[in-house]
Design an enzyme around this catalytic site. Structure first.
Site, PDB file in Angstrom:
ATOM      1  N   GLU A 273      38.701  10.765 -49.885  1.00 36.29           N
ATOM      2  CA  GLU A 273      38.579  11.478 -51.260  1.00 36.29           C
ATOM      3  C   GLU A 273      38.313  12.958 -50.988  1.00 36.29           C
ATOM      4  O   GLU A 273      38.849  13.739 -51.866  1.00 36.29           O
ATOM      5  CB  GLU A 273      37.202  10.852 -51.957  1.00 36.29           C
ATOM      6  CG  GLU A 273      37.010  11.177 -53.444  1.00 36.29           C
ATOM      7  CD  GLU A 273      35.481  10.753 -53.592  1.00 36.29           C
ATOM      8  OE1 GLU A 273      34.859  10.113 -53.083  1.00 36.29           O
ATOM      9  OE2 GLU A 273      35.105  11.486 -54.723  1.00 36.29           O
TER      10      GLU A 273
ATOM     11  N   GLU B 244      41.738  10.095 -55.918  1.00 33.51           N
ATOM     12  CA  GLU B 244      41.804  11.099 -54.890  1.00 33.51           C
ATOM     13  C   GLU B 244      41.898  10.635 -53.586  1.00 33.51           C
ATOM     14  O   GLU B 244      42.467  11.280 -52.927  1.00 33.51           O
ATOM     15  CB  GLU B 244      40.416  11.945 -55.037  1.00 33.51           C
ATOM     16  CG  GLU B 244      40.382  12.807 -56.370  1.00 33.51           C
ATOM     17  CD  GLU B 244      39.197  13.941 -56.509  1.00 33.51           C
ATOM     18  OE1 GLU B 244      39.269  14.871 -56.909  1.00 33.51           O
ATOM     19  OE2 GLU B 244      37.948  13.205 -56.108  1.00 33.51           O
TER      20      GLU B 244
ATOM     21  N   ASP C  60      41.096  15.415 -52.835  1.00 30.55           N
ATOM     22  CA  ASP C  60      40.770  16.473 -53.852  1.00 30.55           C
ATOM     23  C   ASP C  60      41.142  17.883 -53.609  1.00 30.55           C
ATOM     24  O   ASP C  60      41.700  18.383 -54.469  1.00 30.55           O
ATOM     25  CB  ASP C  60      39.116  16.286 -53.915  1.00 30.55           C
ATOM     26  CG  ASP C  60      38.430  17.697 -54.545  1.00 30.55           C
ATOM     27  OD1 ASP C  60      38.797  17.640 -55.818  1.00 30.55           O
ATOM     28  OD2 ASP C  60      38.170  18.631 -53.985  1.00 30.55           O
TER      29      ASP C  60
ATOM     30  N   ASN D 258      37.579   8.521 -58.229  1.00 31.75           N
ATOM     31  CA  ASN D 258      37.423   8.676 -56.855  1.00 31.75           C
ATOM     32  C   ASN D 258      38.526   8.229 -55.834  1.00 31.75           C
ATOM     33  O   ASN D 258      39.050   8.520 -54.691  1.00 31.75           O
ATOM     34  CB  ASN D 258      35.947   8.063 -56.262  1.00 31.75           C
ATOM     35  CG  ASN D 258      34.690   8.994 -57.050  1.00 31.75           C
ATOM     36  OD1 ASN D 258      34.904  10.179 -57.468  1.00 31.75           O
ATOM     37  ND2 ASN D 258      33.675   8.213 -57.014  1.00 31.75           N
TER      38      ASN D 258
END
Lengths: 245, 245
Positions: A61, A133, A65, A130
């Site tokens: 994640e 990502e 991101d 979440n």
């Protein structure tokens, strides 16, 4: 990846299903499917790799991101040549907002892949964003930058990123269009039909008629989105008329 | 890029110099050198492109910042398999700290390329980090992800990123080494020599002798950095001895 070899071996049917389903979401075949498995492992499962490192989606994640931010930055850089650094930063944070990422994850129904010891009904909304990502992080590790760019273009930018709307200049093309029709005393009708396409997600189709004539149609994952999309298409098709009015 | 064609045409000697100098910094040749020019245009110059959009390094800085974050994230992901999301985030912010970026920009003496109407002596320290990020943004636009990765690996990660030091486990290899020598009653000597290498930046060389025998040597852009680098090399060469002591 250092997956303990015995975790998934006993589930070869389940493995094959996962491979097919995730390939559909990705739009390409994974090279190393175990990386994508990890993108859906909730920490409650409490798995460790051979070296004792915890295995769950949180590290992916972190990676996803960053990559998402970079590709959205590049898109904004190209699309808005007049926007300064402050503007670009603001627009990016709108696009990668928690709320927006949760929507993206939900639309792809990513939660079906999540492995967890906690009942899925107990999760809040953020699980969707979440794992979305984390999925980007997995693509980055498995296939590199180009595939991330392609995925983000197809799954984020094309369907969802409308700079005019993000700028707040246009809240809703549907309301713009309705306003124009009323002013012009034109009848309009949105006709919804269930879409039986081969997409992995259920889609809705909408046809927009003005004075009995079809001016546009669109498909999306919700009725509301399909209406908005059809309105936008009609708006641009009729733009010269609308602007003169 | 929409550079007004008349800006640099009249400076072909200067252009050629810029091309050569920036190629040395990059370690490769630009495809479109005008993008790199833009990475050093301060807003005080007040240039606009053909469409009236302001031209300065700030938008490229936005892009470079994102790309730098992504590549450092990937590096940390690989290097620290046991670090969780919080750890990775903390380490990344140490590496891309304002202070660190300013140092990187200074080491490459990027300020020599800056075009500005304000005297350079009036700039604060941040100009160095800002144009360093803008330079990464320019590489991204000109040559894509792979070249950014290569540049960041060569110019940031290899010379500067030491995870043990960032974690605060090791403050200085030089002090560790001196402590060990004193405990072991060994003589040590750092011998500095001026390096006449072909690098674009002035380098210092340091040889480290223990009991009269050379155990390591290193080069860096300052005496202090070269000593630290030589100490680190000696430390790892002697590690089995040091750990037993």
């Amino acid at each position: 990846m250092n997956f303990p070899s015995n975790i998934f071996n006993s589930h070869s049917k389940k493995d094959g299903d996962f491979f097919l389903s995730i390939s559909k979401v990705l739009g390409f075949k994974p090279k190393d499917v175990s990386i994508y498995r990890r993108a859906f492992l909730h920490r409650s499962v409490n798995l460790k790799d051979k070296k004792g490192n915890p295995m769950n989606y949180e590290r992916l994640e972190f990676l996803g991101d960053a990559m998402l931010g970079t590709i959205i930055s590049r898109h904004l850089y190209n699309e808005v040549p007049g926007g300064d650094e402050g503007y670009l930063t603001k627009m990016r944070s709108k696009i990668v907002s928690r709320k927006h990422l949760n929507e993206l994850g939900k639309d792809l129904d990513l939660i079906r892949f999540v492995e967890t010891k906690i009942p899925k009904s107990h999760f809040g909304d953020n699980i969707h964003g979440n794992v979305f990502e984390a999925l980007i992080g997995a693509i980055y590790l498995d296939r590199g930058y180009k595939y991330c760019e392609k995925f983000i273009r197809e799954r984020v930018i094309e369907p969802y990123v409308d700079i005019e709307q993000l700028e707040g200049k246009v809240i809703s093309y549907k309301s713009l269009l309705i306003e124009w029709c009323q002013k012009q005393k034109k009848e309009f009708k949105y006709e919804v039909y269930e879409d039986d396409g081969k997409d992995l997600l259920k889609h809705f189709g909408v046809r927009l008629f003005i004075n009995g004539k079809q001016v546009s149609k669109a498909r999306a994952t919700s009725k509301k989105k399909a209406e908005e999309k059809a309105s936008k298409r009609a708006f641009f098709a009729l733009q010269h008329k609308i602007e003169k009015s």
